[in-house]
Design a protein around this motif. Sequence first.
Motif, PDB file in Angstrom:
ATOM      1  N   GLN A  30       0.817  -1.212   0.000  1.00  0.00           N
ATOM      2  CA  GLN A  30       0.000   0.000   0.000  1.00  0.00           C
ATOM      3  C   GLN A  30       0.849   1.259   0.000  1.00  0.00           C
ATOM      4  OE1 GLN A  30      -2.930  -0.014   3.093  1.00  0.00           O
ATOM      5  NE2 GLN A  30      -4.171  -1.554   2.070  1.00  0.00           N
ATOM      6  N   ALA A  31       1.996   1.200   0.620  1.00  0.00           N
ATOM      7  CA  ALA A  31       2.861   2.379   0.703  1.00  0.00           C
ATOM      8  C   ALA A  31       3.948   2.338  -0.367  1.00  0.00           C
ATOM      9  CB  ALA A  31       3.480   2.457   2.095  1.00  0.00           C
ATOM     10  N   ARG A  32       3.671   1.680  -1.473  1.00  0.00           N
ATOM     11  CA  ARG A  32       4.693   1.523  -2.510  1.00  0.00           C
ATOM     12  C   ARG A  32       5.181   2.853  -3.056  1.00  0.00           C
ATOM     13  NH1 ARG A  32       0.215  -1.739  -5.034  1.00  0.00           N
ATOM     14  NH2 ARG A  32      -1.080  -0.275  -6.180  1.00  0.00           N
ATOM     15  N   THR A  33       4.322   3.843  -3.167  1.00  0.00           N
ATOM     16  CA  THR A  33       4.763   5.151  -3.645  1.00  0.00           C
ATOM     17  C   THR A  33       5.634   5.823  -2.596  1.00  0.00           C
ATOM     18  OG1 THR A  33       2.712   5.322  -4.911  1.00  0.00           O
ATOM     19  CG2 THR A  33       3.988   7.327  -4.644  1.00  0.00           C
ATOM     20  N   TRP A  34       5.326   5.626  -1.324  1.00  0.00           N
ATOM     21  CA  TRP A  34       6.161   6.166  -0.253  1.00  0.00           C
ATOM     22  C   TRP A  34       7.541   5.520  -0.273  1.00  0.00           C
ATOM     23  CZ3 TRP A  34       5.053  10.105   3.095  1.00  0.00           C
ATOM     24  CH2 TRP A  34       3.741  10.573   3.092  1.00  0.00           C
ATOM     25  N   VAL A  35       7.574   4.207  -0.502  1.00  0.00           N
ATOM     26  CA  VAL A  35       8.855   3.498  -0.571  1.00  0.00           C
ATOM     27  C   VAL A  35       9.679   4.032  -1.741  1.00  0.00           C
ATOM     28  CG1 VAL A  35       9.921   1.238  -0.971  1.00  0.00           C
ATOM     29  CG2 VAL A  35       7.958   1.431   0.562  1.00  0.00           C
ATOM     30  N   LEU A  36       9.024   4.229  -2.880  1.00  0.00           N
ATOM     31  CA  LEU A  36       9.720   4.786  -4.039  1.00  0.00           C
ATOM     32  C   LEU A  36      10.236   6.188  -3.739  1.00  0.00           C
ATOM     33  CD1 LEU A  36      10.502   4.574  -7.044  1.00  0.00           C
ATOM     34  CD2 LEU A  36       8.258   5.558  -7.564  1.00  0.00           C
ATOM     35  N   LEU A  51      12.026   8.297 -10.344  1.00  0.00           N
ATOM     36  CA  LEU A  51      10.642   8.774 -10.272  1.00  0.00           C
ATOM     37  C   LEU A  51      10.022   8.863 -11.661  1.00  0.00           C
ATOM     38  CD1 LEU A  51      10.807  11.539  -7.524  1.00  0.00           C
ATOM     39  CD2 LEU A  51       9.807   9.275  -7.362  1.00  0.00           C
ATOM     40  N   ASN A  52      10.794   9.336 -12.649  1.00  0.00           N
ATOM     41  CA  ASN A  52      10.269   9.428 -14.010  1.00  0.00           C
ATOM     42  C   ASN A  52      10.016   8.054 -14.627  1.00  0.00           C
ATOM     43  OD1 ASN A  52      10.139  12.219 -14.171  1.00  0.00           O
ATOM     44  ND2 ASN A  52      12.268  12.395 -14.823  1.00  0.00           N
ATOM     45  N   LEU A  53      10.777   7.060 -14.203  1.00  0.00           N
ATOM     46  CA  LEU A  53      10.584   5.706 -14.715  1.00  0.00           C
ATOM     47  C   LEU A  53       9.239   5.132 -14.264  1.00  0.00           C
ATOM     48  CD1 LEU A  53      11.780   3.173 -16.125  1.00  0.00           C
ATOM     49  CD2 LEU A  53      12.746   2.567 -13.904  1.00  0.00           C
ATOM     50  N   PHE A  54       8.924   5.298 -12.978  1.00  0.00           N
ATOM     51  CA  PHE A  54       7.684   4.731 -12.442  1.00  0.00           C
ATOM     52  C   PHE A  54       6.492   5.668 -12.555  1.00  0.00           C
ATOM     53  CE2 PHE A  54      10.859   2.114 -10.317  1.00  0.00           C
ATOM     54  CZ  PHE A  54      10.341   0.859 -10.542  1.00  0.00           C
ATOM     55  N   TYR A  55       6.734   6.950 -12.511  1.00  0.00           N
ATOM     56  CA  TYR A  55       5.660   7.940 -12.583  1.00  0.00           C
ATOM     57  C   TYR A  55       6.021   9.024 -13.594  1.00  0.00           C
ATOM     58  CZ  TYR A  55       3.504   5.934  -8.448  1.00  0.00           C
ATOM     59  OH  TYR A  55       2.890   5.093  -7.570  1.00  0.00           O
ATOM     60  N   PRO A  56       5.841   8.748 -14.900  1.00  0.00           N
ATOM     61  CA  PRO A  56       6.134   9.787 -15.898  1.00  0.00           C
ATOM     62  C   PRO A  56       5.236  11.011 -15.715  1.00  0.00           C
ATOM     63  CG  PRO A  56       5.575   7.682 -16.953  1.00  0.00           C
ATOM     64  CD  PRO A  56       5.434   7.510 -15.485  1.00  0.00           C
ATOM     65  N   ASP A  57       3.991  10.783 -15.274  1.00  0.00           N
ATOM     66  CA  ASP A  57       3.080  11.881 -14.965  1.00  0.00           C
ATOM     67  C   ASP A  57       3.228  12.183 -13.467  1.00  0.00           C
ATOM     68  OD1 ASP A  57       1.075  13.729 -14.758  1.00  0.00           O
ATOM     69  OD2 ASP A  57      -0.572  12.313 -15.101  1.00  0.00           O
ATOM     70  N   HIS A  58       3.787  13.339 -13.151  1.00  0.00           N
ATOM     71  CA  HIS A  58       4.084  13.664 -11.746  1.00  0.00           C
ATOM     72  C   HIS A  58       2.823  13.833 -10.902  1.00  0.00           C
ATOM     73  CE1 HIS A  58       8.370  13.891 -12.339  1.00  0.00           C
ATOM     74  NE2 HIS A  58       8.177  14.616 -13.427  1.00  0.00           N
ATOM     75  N   ASP A  59       1.696  14.153 -11.518  1.00  0.00           N
ATOM     76  CA  ASP A  59       0.450  14.252 -10.760  1.00  0.00           C
ATOM     77  C   ASP A  59       0.061  12.896 -10.179  1.00  0.00           C
ATOM     78  OD1 ASP A  59       0.291  16.939 -11.330  1.00  0.00           O
ATOM     79  OD2 ASP A  59      -1.011  16.658 -13.079  1.00  0.00           O
ATOM     80  N   PHE A  61       2.092  10.633  -9.229  1.00  0.00           N
ATOM     81  CA  PHE A  61       2.975  10.370  -8.086  1.00  0.00           C
ATOM     82  C   PHE A  61       2.391  10.965  -6.813  1.00  0.00           C
ATOM     83  CE2 PHE A  61       6.318  11.914  -5.254  1.00  0.00           C
ATOM     84  CZ  PHE A  61       6.872  10.702  -4.883  1.00  0.00           C
ATOM     85  N   TRP A  62       1.986  12.223  -6.878  1.00  0.00           N
ATOM     86  CA  TRP A  62       1.453  12.876  -5.682  1.00  0.00           C
ATOM     87  C   TRP A  62       0.130  12.249  -5.268  1.00  0.00           C
ATOM     88  CZ3 TRP A  62       5.092  15.039  -3.272  1.00  0.00           C
ATOM     89  CH2 TRP A  62       6.130  15.671  -3.946  1.00  0.00           C
ATOM     90  N   LEU A  63      -0.696  11.840  -6.223  1.00  0.00           N
ATOM     91  CA  LEU A  63      -1.927  11.128  -5.886  1.00  0.00           C
ATOM     92  C   LEU A  63      -1.623   9.737  -5.322  1.00  0.00           C
ATOM     93  CD1 LEU A  63      -4.232  12.046  -8.895  1.00  0.00           C
ATOM     94  CD2 LEU A  63      -4.456  12.796  -6.522  1.00  0.00           C
ATOM     95  N   LEU A  65       0.661   8.950  -3.337  1.00  0.00           N
ATOM     96  CA  LEU A  65       1.027   9.019  -1.918  1.00  0.00           C
ATOM     97  C   LEU A  65      -0.200   8.910  -1.004  1.00  0.00           C
ATOM     98  CD1 LEU A  65       3.716  11.861  -1.988  1.00  0.00           C
ATOM     99  CD2 LEU A  65       4.105   9.426  -1.632  1.00  0.00           C
ATOM    100  N   LEU A  66      -1.362   9.333  -1.477  1.00  0.00           N
ATOM    101  CA  LEU A  66      -2.566   9.360  -0.622  1.00  0.00           C
ATOM    102  C   LEU A  66      -3.007   7.983  -0.124  1.00  0.00           C
ATOM    103  CD1 LEU A  66      -4.681  12.137  -2.350  1.00  0.00           C
ATOM    104  CD2 LEU A  66      -3.390  12.271  -0.219  1.00  0.00           C
ATOM    105  N   PRO A  67      -3.135   6.952  -0.989  1.00  0.00           N
ATOM    106  CA  PRO A  67      -3.557   5.648  -0.450  1.00  0.00           C
ATOM    107  C   PRO A  67      -2.542   5.029   0.500  1.00  0.00           C
ATOM    108  CG  PRO A  67      -3.710   5.657  -2.850  1.00  0.00           C
ATOM    109  CD  PRO A  67      -3.033   6.921  -2.448  1.00  0.00           C
ATOM    110  N   GLY A  68      -1.320   5.500   0.495  1.00  0.00           N
ATOM    111  CA  GLY A  68      -0.306   4.966   1.391  1.00  0.00           C
ATOM    112  C   GLY A  68      -0.324   5.563   2.781  1.00  0.00           C
ATOM    113  N   VAL A  69      -1.099   6.623   2.983  1.00  0.00           N
ATOM    114  CA  VAL A  69      -1.142   7.287   4.292  1.00  0.00           C
ATOM    115  C   VAL A  69      -1.636   6.340   5.399  1.00  0.00           C
ATOM    116  CG1 VAL A  69      -2.216   9.166   5.610  1.00  0.00           C
ATOM    117  CG2 VAL A  69      -1.260   9.615   3.344  1.00  0.00           C
ATOM    118  N   PRO A  70      -2.742   5.586   5.198  1.00  0.00           N
ATOM    119  CA  PRO A  70      -3.133   4.647   6.260  1.00  0.00           C
ATOM    120  C   PRO A  70      -2.067   3.593   6.561  1.00  0.00           C
ATOM    121  CG  PRO A  70      -4.945   4.961   4.741  1.00  0.00           C
ATOM    122  CD  PRO A  70      -3.751   5.628   4.139  1.00  0.00           C
TER     123      PRO A  70
END
Length: 149
Positions: A30-36, A51-59, A61-63, A65-70
């Motif tokens: 669930q926190a995979r974006t946080w780990v990245l 970051l560009n490899l996994f999230y070419p669209d930076h928006d 990336f920021w979205l 992060l939200l499901p990883g908060v819990p």
Amino acid sequence: MKSTEFHPGDYDVHGRVRLPFLFWCVLLLQARTWVLFVVAGASRDQGNTLLNLFYPDHDNFWLGLLPGVPAVMAFLLSGRRQHFPRVWNSLRWLLVLAQVVLLVWQPLLWFYGEPLSGIGITLVVVDIVALIWLLTNPRLRASFALVKD
């Protein structure tokens, strides 16, 4: 009083049900974006490339992060769950909700034009398994029960 449906090794020294190993794996999922984010920050020179490899669209990336908060909250509170019993009890349902969001998010990305990839399909399958496990594992359910000290 302890429940007899679990092995005695499933309890800690205080009589609370230990968190299963797969719980930590689900938190990482669930926190995979946080780990990245942490890995990209730790590798200063290659961080932006990563970051560009996994999230070419930076928006995204920021979205992401939200499901990883819990998951981050569960990681931080896991060692002191007896001090925050109501928060800990409700955190299980937040984790389930976050897992549903992650499960729906990847197909939505495909619908809006992101190319279908093996990693994306794997994440959807693993997200389905994690959601089923979060909902059905009795030991996990018992470890999120209200703790009275």
